[in-house]
Write a protein that holds these residues in place. Structure first.
Motif, PDB file in Angstrom:
ATOM      1  N   MET A   1      -4.232   7.008  18.989  1.00 27.75           N
ATOM      2  CA  MET A   1      -4.351   8.357  19.454  1.00 27.75           C
ATOM      3  C   MET A   1      -3.001   9.063  19.407  1.00 27.75           C
ATOM      4  O   MET A   1      -2.920  10.210  18.989  1.00 27.75           O
ATOM      5  CB  MET A   1      -4.899   8.377  20.882  1.00 27.75           C
ATOM      6  CG  MET A   1      -5.025   9.778  21.438  1.00 27.75           C
ATOM      7  SD  MET A   1      -5.544   9.829  23.158  1.00 27.75           S
ATOM      8  CE  MET A   1      -4.030   9.364  23.967  1.00 27.75           C
ATOM      9  N   GLU A   3      -0.438   8.395  17.497  1.00 26.61           N
ATOM     10  CA  GLU A   3      -0.061   8.638  16.099  1.00 26.61           C
ATOM     11  C   GLU A   3      -0.837   9.821  15.523  1.00 26.61           C
ATOM     12  O   GLU A   3      -0.279  10.642  14.792  1.00 26.61           O
ATOM     13  CB  GLU A   3      -0.291   7.386  15.259  1.00 26.61           C
ATOM     14  CG  GLU A   3       0.680   6.278  15.579  1.00 26.61           C
ATOM     15  CD  GLU A   3       0.348   4.972  14.875  1.00 26.61           C
ATOM     16  OE1 GLU A   3      -0.567   4.953  14.023  1.00 26.61           O
ATOM     17  OE2 GLU A   3       1.009   3.969  15.189  1.00 26.61           O
ATOM     18  N   THR A   4      -2.107   9.934  15.868  1.00 26.53           N
ATOM     19  CA  THR A   4      -2.919  11.051  15.387  1.00 26.53           C
ATOM     20  C   THR A   4      -2.385  12.373  15.933  1.00 26.53           C
ATOM     21  O   THR A   4      -2.254  13.359  15.197  1.00 26.53           O
ATOM     22  CB  THR A   4      -4.392  10.863  15.790  1.00 26.53           C
ATOM     23  OG1 THR A   4      -4.858   9.652  15.205  1.00 26.53           O
ATOM     24  CG2 THR A   4      -5.250  12.031  15.338  1.00 26.53           C
ATOM     25  N   GLN A   5      -2.057  12.403  17.207  1.00 26.26           N
ATOM     26  CA  GLN A   5      -1.515  13.622  17.789  1.00 26.26           C
ATOM     27  C   GLN A   5      -0.164  13.972  17.167  1.00 26.26           C
ATOM     28  O   GLN A   5       0.128  15.148  16.919  1.00 26.26           O
ATOM     29  CB  GLN A   5      -1.394  13.477  19.305  1.00 26.26           C
ATOM     30  CG  GLN A   5      -2.748  13.494  19.975  1.00 26.26           C
ATOM     31  CD  GLN A   5      -2.659  13.264  21.466  1.00 26.26           C
ATOM     32  OE1 GLN A   5      -1.717  12.678  21.981  1.00 26.26           O
ATOM     33  NE2 GLN A   5      -3.683  13.721  22.182  1.00 26.26           N
ATOM     34  N   ARG A   7       0.755  13.301  14.120  1.00 22.60           N
ATOM     35  CA  ARG A   7       0.465  13.855  12.783  1.00 22.60           C
ATOM     36  C   ARG A   7      -0.029  15.291  12.866  1.00 22.60           C
ATOM     37  O   ARG A   7       0.294  16.120  12.019  1.00 22.60           O
ATOM     38  CB  ARG A   7      -0.541  12.974  12.041  1.00 22.60           C
ATOM     39  CG  ARG A   7       0.134  11.807  11.320  1.00 22.60           C
ATOM     40  CD  ARG A   7      -0.848  11.047  10.430  1.00 22.60           C
ATOM     41  NE  ARG A   7      -1.002   9.737  11.036  1.00 22.60           N
ATOM     42  CZ  ARG A   7      -2.105   9.267  11.619  1.00 22.60           C
ATOM     43  NH1 ARG A   7      -3.207   9.958  11.625  1.00 22.60           N
ATOM     44  NH2 ARG A   7      -2.124   8.071  12.154  1.00 22.60           N
ATOM     45  N   LEU A   8      -0.817  15.605  13.881  1.00 23.00           N
ATOM     46  CA  LEU A   8      -1.276  16.982  14.073  1.00 23.00           C
ATOM     47  C   LEU A   8      -0.097  17.914  14.343  1.00 23.00           C
ATOM     48  O   LEU A   8      -0.043  19.023  13.813  1.00 23.00           O
ATOM     49  CB  LEU A   8      -2.280  17.055  15.224  1.00 23.00           C
ATOM     50  CG  LEU A   8      -3.649  16.452  14.963  1.00 23.00           C
ATOM     51  CD1 LEU A   8      -4.465  16.407  16.249  1.00 23.00           C
ATOM     52  CD2 LEU A   8      -4.389  17.231  13.885  1.00 23.00           C
ATOM     53  N   GLU A  10       2.933  17.404  13.365  1.00 24.31           N
ATOM     54  CA  GLU A  10       3.697  17.469  12.121  1.00 24.31           C
ATOM     55  C   GLU A  10       3.153  18.564  11.202  1.00 24.31           C
ATOM     56  O   GLU A  10       3.916  19.291  10.561  1.00 24.31           O
ATOM     57  CB  GLU A  10       3.642  16.111  11.416  1.00 24.31           C
ATOM     58  CG  GLU A  10       4.488  16.031  10.167  1.00 24.31           C
ATOM     59  CD  GLU A  10       4.485  14.627   9.578  1.00 24.31           C
ATOM     60  OE1 GLU A  10       5.454  14.305   8.866  1.00 24.31           O
ATOM     61  OE2 GLU A  10       3.530  13.857   9.809  1.00 24.31           O
ATOM     62  N   SER A  11       1.838  18.711  11.175  1.00 24.74           N
ATOM     63  CA  SER A  11       1.235  19.724  10.304  1.00 24.74           C
ATOM     64  C   SER A  11       1.530  21.148  10.772  1.00 24.74           C
ATOM     65  O   SER A  11       1.366  22.096  10.010  1.00 24.74           O
ATOM     66  CB  SER A  11      -0.279  19.509  10.218  1.00 24.74           C
ATOM     67  OG  SER A  11      -0.892  19.814  11.458  1.00 24.74           O
ATOM     68  N   GLN A  22       6.430   9.269  13.356  1.00 21.51           N
ATOM     69  CA  GLN A  22       6.106   7.879  13.700  1.00 21.51           C
ATOM     70  C   GLN A  22       7.084   7.377  14.752  1.00 21.51           C
ATOM     71  O   GLN A  22       6.694   6.710  15.706  1.00 21.51           O
ATOM     72  CB  GLN A  22       6.140   6.975  12.464  1.00 21.51           C
ATOM     73  CG  GLN A  22       5.707   5.546  12.759  1.00 21.51           C
ATOM     74  CD  GLN A  22       4.277   5.463  13.284  1.00 21.51           C
ATOM     75  OE1 GLN A  22       3.360   5.987  12.670  1.00 21.51           O
ATOM     76  NE2 GLN A  22       4.085   4.815  14.422  1.00 21.51           N
ATOM     77  N   ALA A  25       6.085   8.986  18.035  1.00 20.40           N
ATOM     78  CA  ALA A  25       4.910   8.313  18.590  1.00 20.40           C
ATOM     79  C   ALA A  25       5.284   6.951  19.156  1.00 20.40           C
ATOM     80  O   ALA A  25       4.856   6.581  20.256  1.00 20.40           O
ATOM     81  CB  ALA A  25       3.828   8.172  17.523  1.00 20.40           C
ATOM     82  N   ASN A  61     -11.183  10.742  26.656  1.00 21.75           N
ATOM     83  CA  ASN A  61     -10.993   9.312  26.401  1.00 21.75           C
ATOM     84  C   ASN A  61     -10.117   8.632  27.459  1.00 21.75           C
ATOM     85  O   ASN A  61      -9.532   7.590  27.205  1.00 21.75           O
ATOM     86  CB  ASN A  61     -10.396   9.102  25.011  1.00 21.75           C
ATOM     87  CG  ASN A  61      -9.013   9.687  24.859  1.00 21.75           C
ATOM     88  OD1 ASN A  61      -8.618  10.589  25.605  1.00 21.75           O
ATOM     89  ND2 ASN A  61      -8.254   9.197  23.891  1.00 21.75           N
TER      90      ASN A  61
END
Length: 162
Positions: A1, A3-5, A7-8, A10-11, A22, A25, A61
């Protein structure tokens, strides 16, 4: 989770901006695990004497996160705002947790780090409040908490003596 956040995020950076998400995170996760390791004995001690619950503005979650971190057994109930359908400071999220704990507001404590989402509404509902914050931060006159702590490790001394 995490890492996904990362990446979001980063975009969302402007073109040319470089951040090692990374590493961000990994650092966030490491710091979170260290905090849990420091505080798990507090939860264990309190759970041995009180029914504990969580009221959190979270993403749906929270129960999974608690299970992954080995914290589920310390809490009698967990109220995740995304699952519940209302967020703090709405009184119904507090009342639902109090009902699940089978306690009246006047006999309960609420510990939080956000004055407006945690302390003010809990205080309005009649709960004793403990504000987790920097000791130098002033509380407004209209919202003085019952107690304040700078670290969760201080909590047993507060709830066991007040």
């Amino acid at each position: 989770m995490i890492e996904t956040q990362a990446r979001l995020l980063e975009s969302m950076l402007p073109d040319g901006a470089e951040v090692d998400f990374q590493a961000v995170a990994d650092r966030f996760h490491h710091d979170a695990v260290r905090t849990i390791e420091r505080n798990v004995h507090v939860l264990s001690r309190l759970a041995g004497h009180y029914r504990l619950g969580i009221v959190s503005n979270f993403t749906g979650n929270l129960s999974c996160c608690l299970a992954e971190l080995g914290l589920t057994n310390y809490f009698h109930t967990v109220t995740d705002s995304a699952v519940f359908g209302a967020s703090k400071p709405a009184p119904e999220i507090f009342y639902a947790t109090l009902t699940a704990l089978d306690v009246e507001p006047q006999t309960a404590w609420f510990v939080g780090d956000n004055l407006d989402a945690d302390i003010r509404p809990a205080r309005t509902l009649g709960l004793a409040t403990c504000w987790l914050t920097d000791p130098a931060r002033a509380a407004p006159d209209d919202c003085a908490p019952t107690a304040r702590i700078a670290s969760l490790t201080e909590l047993p001394e507060v709830v066991c003596t007040v």
